[in-house]
Design a protein around this motif. Structure first.
Motif, PDB file in Angstrom:
ATOM      1  N   GLY A  98      51.875  45.751  35.018  1.00  0.00           N
ATOM      2  CA  GLY A  98      51.406  44.987  36.167  1.00  0.00           C
ATOM      3  C   GLY A  98      52.530  44.246  36.853  1.00  0.00           C
ATOM      4  O   GLY A  98      52.628  44.247  38.095  1.00  0.00           O
ATOM      5  N   GLU A 152      50.557  44.243  30.714  1.00  0.00           N
ATOM      6  CA  GLU A 152      51.150  43.131  31.463  1.00  0.00           C
ATOM      7  C   GLU A 152      52.512  43.515  32.027  1.00  0.00           C
ATOM      8  O   GLU A 152      52.849  43.158  33.161  1.00  0.00           O
ATOM      9  CB  GLU A 152      51.282  41.914  30.553  1.00  0.00           C
ATOM     10  CG  GLU A 152      51.775  40.669  31.277  1.00  0.00           C
ATOM     11  CD  GLU A 152      51.786  39.448  30.389  1.00  0.00           C
ATOM     12  OE1 GLU A 152      52.323  38.407  30.811  1.00  0.00           O
ATOM     13  OE2 GLU A 152      51.263  39.521  29.256  1.00  0.00           O
ATOM     14  N   THR A 184      42.906  48.172  33.314  1.00  0.00           N
ATOM     15  CA  THR A 184      43.058  46.852  33.930  1.00  0.00           C
ATOM     16  C   THR A 184      42.878  46.971  35.436  1.00  0.00           C
ATOM     17  O   THR A 184      43.597  47.740  36.099  1.00  0.00           O
ATOM     18  CB  THR A 184      44.443  46.259  33.608  1.00  0.00           C
ATOM     19  OG1 THR A 184      44.653  46.291  32.196  1.00  0.00           O
ATOM     20  CG2 THR A 184      44.548  44.834  34.102  1.00  0.00           C
ATOM     21  N   ASN A 185      41.940  46.215  35.982  1.00  0.00           N
ATOM     22  CA  ASN A 185      41.691  46.271  37.426  1.00  0.00           C
ATOM     23  C   ASN A 185      42.912  45.841  38.230  1.00  0.00           C
ATOM     24  O   ASN A 185      43.179  46.378  39.310  1.00  0.00           O
ATOM     25  CB  ASN A 185      40.501  45.371  37.786  1.00  0.00           C
ATOM     26  CG  ASN A 185      39.188  45.913  37.265  1.00  0.00           C
ATOM     27  OD1 ASN A 185      39.031  47.118  37.071  1.00  0.00           O
ATOM     28  ND2 ASN A 185      38.237  45.035  37.018  1.00  0.00           N
ATOM     29  N   HIS A 186      43.641  44.870  37.692  1.00  0.00           N
ATOM     30  CA  HIS A 186      44.831  44.390  38.399  1.00  0.00           C
ATOM     31  C   HIS A 186      45.850  45.515  38.554  1.00  0.00           C
ATOM     32  O   HIS A 186      46.446  45.683  39.635  1.00  0.00           O
ATOM     33  CB  HIS A 186      45.437  43.221  37.615  1.00  0.00           C
ATOM     34  CG  HIS A 186      46.649  42.624  38.256  1.00  0.00           C
ATOM     35  ND1 HIS A 186      46.614  42.020  39.496  1.00  0.00           N
ATOM     36  CD2 HIS A 186      47.946  42.547  37.820  1.00  0.00           C
ATOM     37  CE1 HIS A 186      47.821  41.591  39.801  1.00  0.00           C
ATOM     38  NE2 HIS A 186      48.646  41.897  38.804  1.00  0.00           N
ATOM     39  N   LEU A 237      44.605  48.045  41.225  1.00  0.00           N
ATOM     40  CA  LEU A 237      44.814  47.559  42.590  1.00  0.00           C
ATOM     41  C   LEU A 237      46.270  47.683  43.012  1.00  0.00           C
ATOM     42  O   LEU A 237      46.588  48.191  44.099  1.00  0.00           O
ATOM     43  CB  LEU A 237      44.362  46.100  42.696  1.00  0.00           C
ATOM     44  CG  LEU A 237      42.857  45.835  42.645  1.00  0.00           C
ATOM     45  CD1 LEU A 237      42.581  44.342  42.512  1.00  0.00           C
ATOM     46  CD2 LEU A 237      42.190  46.370  43.913  1.00  0.00           C
ATOM     47  N   LEU A 238      47.163  47.210  42.141  1.00  0.00           N
ATOM     48  CA  LEU A 238      48.584  47.233  42.478  1.00  0.00           C
ATOM     49  C   LEU A 238      49.108  48.656  42.629  1.00  0.00           C
ATOM     50  O   LEU A 238      49.916  48.935  43.524  1.00  0.00           O
ATOM     51  CB  LEU A 238      49.381  46.488  41.406  1.00  0.00           C
ATOM     52  CG  LEU A 238      49.175  44.975  41.338  1.00  0.00           C
ATOM     53  CD1 LEU A 238      49.908  44.391  40.141  1.00  0.00           C
ATOM     54  CD2 LEU A 238      49.666  44.302  42.616  1.00  0.00           C
ATOM     55  N   HIS A 270      36.765  45.372  44.691  1.00  0.00           N
ATOM     56  CA  HIS A 270      38.156  45.285  45.145  1.00  0.00           C
ATOM     57  C   HIS A 270      38.877  46.611  44.924  1.00  0.00           C
ATOM     58  O   HIS A 270      39.635  47.066  45.793  1.00  0.00           O
ATOM     59  CB  HIS A 270      38.880  44.156  44.400  1.00  0.00           C
ATOM     60  CG  HIS A 270      38.300  42.801  44.650  1.00  0.00           C
ATOM     61  ND1 HIS A 270      38.437  42.150  45.862  1.00  0.00           N
ATOM     62  CD2 HIS A 270      37.573  41.978  43.847  1.00  0.00           C
ATOM     63  CE1 HIS A 270      37.835  40.978  45.798  1.00  0.00           C
ATOM     64  NE2 HIS A 270      37.295  40.840  44.593  1.00  0.00           N
ATOM     65  N   SER A 329      54.148  44.695  40.659  1.00  0.00           N
ATOM     66  CA  SER A 329      54.276  43.568  41.589  1.00  0.00           C
ATOM     67  C   SER A 329      55.691  43.467  42.140  1.00  0.00           C
ATOM     68  O   SER A 329      55.890  43.260  43.345  1.00  0.00           O
ATOM     69  CB  SER A 329      53.897  42.259  40.885  1.00  0.00           C
ATOM     70  OG  SER A 329      52.547  42.260  40.498  1.00  0.00           O
ATOM     71  N   ASN A 358      34.002  47.896  40.556  1.00  0.00           N
ATOM     72  CA  ASN A 358      34.756  46.752  41.068  1.00  0.00           C
ATOM     73  C   ASN A 358      34.982  46.951  42.563  1.00  0.00           C
ATOM     74  O   ASN A 358      35.659  47.893  42.984  1.00  0.00           O
ATOM     75  CB  ASN A 358      36.093  46.643  40.324  1.00  0.00           C
ATOM     76  CG  ASN A 358      36.852  45.380  40.688  1.00  0.00           C
ATOM     77  OD1 ASN A 358      37.227  45.168  41.832  1.00  0.00           O
ATOM     78  ND2 ASN A 358      37.094  44.539  39.696  1.00  0.00           N
TER      79      ASN A 358
END
Length: 680
Positions: free
Chosen positions: A438, A435, A475-477, A480-481, A522, A442, A520
């Motif tokens: 991530g 977390e 973690t996919n998030h 992506l980031l 995305h 961001s 995934n």
């Protein structure tokens, strides 16, 4: 009639005028008689008639001559000695003491160092006075003294009566009832409340004894019981509110011995709560109800927030809940509380930074609170490097909230300078907490996009090195980031930083190529976009066209041919992807290994590495993966064993391409029969 000299107290002058009407000649008082009065009053055998006679002498016919015969520095000393001597005796004239205290307060010659002594005398007078009707005899004098010297009065009274007994409570109620003294007294109490467990201060008489913060809390609770709300209480509410919340947190920790002793004394005085933390919590409730915030108290109670507040482990969660309730009351109140929180965090108050940050982050939901953004950014470098995982999360949440406001976007250069100066955001990309990683991605991405300012070479190289491993995050998030940020880095790097960055970009090609087959969609799309940007950055026109046509097989073939000098590195990356939990990713790695085998056909050491990797994959749990690995291994060994006339390079590539396209159904068509015969 003669005018009263400034050096003569009003009461003494009135008494003298009345005496002058009856007699013209009064005995003169000499300075040496001062010592006689003091000695007599210090004598325990001094009888009541003599005590009254000498005490009242200051207020009768010879008062004026007595005061004029003394030096200004001796006048108050003599009066205080008389009052203290009378208070120490077994019996005394209460009215005479009160009159003397009035004289001291009203005297123009009153000196600052005498204020604590006067306060103690007033307190002792109230303790000794058992008549309720005379309880307010000295109210005016106390108010006048408090207005002139609020610090000395408040601190001295806290020292005299830390548990706030009946006499002290009477004095506090009088002081906060005055129009001009209420705010002064409350401000002094707040200063004591904000320091845990002891407030270090010094009064004018040189007394530097520390004052307990809990003593000020006890006084505040008594003040909140008054029928009328003290003036300006709402103005000081943010400071009082936060100071009490701070006390609750510290009281949940192991208390110092002196605090524990003090608290036992308070309980002997009849203080009902079982511990200081609950006592402070009840005071918070009383404060909120006194300011008509009853709904907030009820809502927090329904969510069991008060119980959560009493635990050191969950205190920061309760602070977030309280902050959200405050947001529903008033935006202006949120702004004021945020300002005080910033000041507290600047002081770096140990242990309480996490609850304070939790409260502040919740308030950032309002744009007007974000006006403190510049001040908050100054705190980021310190608190972002905290060893506390919760603190790191809170700071990142705060930064994300600041990135949402147009004001911070316009000042994006400050945000960018914040992490460029070593605020720790880039270092957090290696954090074990997904977390935290991530949120760091961001923030970095938002700052980079908000500013649009090119970033220097050292930062881009450091970012590229940290981002590449995140392509394979669980973690996919985060995947992506990291891919999006890597793409932004290539876009915003300064011109002189492009050449050193190319090395990192080339290392990312195989991971991005494998992620084109991510389950995934995305992530697969983000990988395609980032790979396309990487090929553009490397200015490889042919690969760009192939990727735009989505000819993945041909992209891999030309990529290895174009960067044949990096085949060894690409082989190591592919072997790692054979351990991917996704079958499609393992298949992509097998494809690249098969293509790489062509470039190392005459290098037995490297071929053996490929054979070993493929051989271990032939027993994969996925049928399509194991069959593709077996077919690829067969083709590579056949090409190595048979002469070139039989297995031309073009034929090998075509067969491998067909095997790749038909990989889901290889077992169904019995394609591996020839391989089985070879094995036998």
């Amino acid at each position: 009639m003669a005018e009263r000299p400034p050096s003569v107290p009003r009461l003494a002058w009135v008494a003298w005028e009345e005496e002058e009407k009856g007699t013209e000649d009064a005995p003169a008082w000499q300075p040496d008689e001062v010592e006689e009065v003091q000695l007599l009053q210090a004598d325990p055998d001094w009888n009541l008639p003599e005590e009254q006679e000498h005490a009242q002498a200051l207020f009768h016919s010879s008062a004026q001559k007595f005061w004029e015969s003394l030096e200004p520095s001796e006048r108050e000393d003599a009066t205080i000695a008389a009052v203290e001597g009378m208070a120490d005796s077994d019996s005394y004239d209460a009215e005479a003491c009160a009159a003397m205290l009035d004289v001291l307060v009203e005297s123009d010659a009153s000196r600052l160092q005498h204020v604590p002594s006067i306060v103690r005398c007033i307190y002792r007078w109230l303790v000794s006075n058992t008549h309720v009707s005379a309880e307010h005899r000295l109210d005016n004098s106390l108010l006048e003294l408090t207005h002139a010297h609020p610090h000395d009065v408040a601190v001295t009274l806290l020292r005299c009566a830390p548990s706030c007994d009946r006499a002290a409570a009477t004095m506090w109620r009088v002081m906060v009832s005055g129009r001009s003294t209420a705010e002064q007294v409350l401000r002094e109490l707040v200063c004591v409340l904000e320091d845990w467990p002891l407030h270090s201060t010094c009064t004018s008489d040189g007394d530097s004894a520390d004052v307990f913060a809990l003593a000020a809390t006890r006084v505040l609770q008594e003040i909140l019981r008054l029928p009328r709300r003290p003036r300006r209480l709402n103005v000081l509410f943010p400071r009082i509110f936060l100071a009490l919340l701070c006390q609750i947190f510290f009281a949940t920790k192991q208390m110092p011995e002196e605090v524990d002793t003090f608290w036992r004394g308070c309980q002997q005085e009849g203080c009902p709560p079982t511990n200081p933390s609950r006592f402070a919590m009840l005071t918070v409730k009383a404060l909120l109800c006194r300011l008509d915030y009853d709904d907030m108290v009820f809502e927090v109670e329904c969510k069991r927030g008060w119980d959560t507040l009493l635990s050191a482990e969950t205190h920061h969660c309760a602070m977030g809940l309280l902050a959200r309730q405050v947001c529903g009351i008033s935006r202006r109140l949120c702004y004021r509380i945020a300002g005080h929180l910033v000041k507290l965090l600047r002081r770096k108050k140990q242990l309480w930074e996490v609850p304070a940050m939790a409260f502040l982050v919740e308030l950032l939901v309002y744009p007007n609170v974000r006006r403190w953004g510049d001040n908050i950014l100054q705190l980021v470098p310190t608190y972002l490097q905290s060893k506390c995982r919760v603190m790191r999360r809170l700071v990142l949440r705060g930064l994300l909230a600041l990135c949402k406001t147009p004001l911070m976007v316009r000042r994006g250069s400050r945000l960018k300078a914040c992490w460029q100066r070593g605020a720790g955001l880039i270092d957090l990309l290696m954090d074990a907490d997904g977390e935290v990683v991530g949120m760091s991605l961001s923030v970095l991405s938002k700052v980079l996009r908000a500013t649009g300012i090119p970033i220097g070479s050292p930062i881009t190289l450091q970012l590229a090195d940290r981002l590449r491993p995140l392509f394979d995050s669980d973690t996919n998030h985060v995947q992506l980031l990291s891919m999006h940020l890597f793409r932004d880095v290539m876009e915003f790097v300064v011109e002189e930083g492009k050449k050193p960055l190319k090395q990192h970009v080339r290392r990312s090609l195989i991971p991005l190529l494998c992620h084109l087959h991510d389950e995934n969609q995305h992530v697969a799309e983000a990988s395609r976009e980032t790979l396309l940007q990487a090929i553009k950055f490397l200015k490889n026109r042919k690969l760009q066209q192939l990727l735009e046509r989505e000819q993945t097989w041909v992209v891999g073939k030309y990529l290895l041919a174009e960067y044949s000098s990096r085949v060894d590195e690409y082989l190591q990356q592919c072997v790692l992807y054979l351990q991917s939990p996704q079958a499609s990713m393992r298949e992509a790695a097998i494809m690249v290994l098969g293509l790489a085998g062509r470039h190392v056909a005459h290098q037995q050491v490297k071929l053996q590495v490929i054979y070993k990797a493929l051989q271990s994959t032939t027993k994969d749990v996925s049928d399509s993966v194991s069959s593709l690995a077996s077919q690829t291994l067969f083709l590579l060994r056949a090409a190595e064993r048979d002469p070139p006339s039989r297995f031309r390079l073009q034929v090998l590539q075509e067969r491998f391409r067909r095997a790749w396209r038909r990989r889901p159904s290889l077992w169904d068509i019995g394609f591996l029969c020839c391989w089985s015969s070879v094995q036998s």
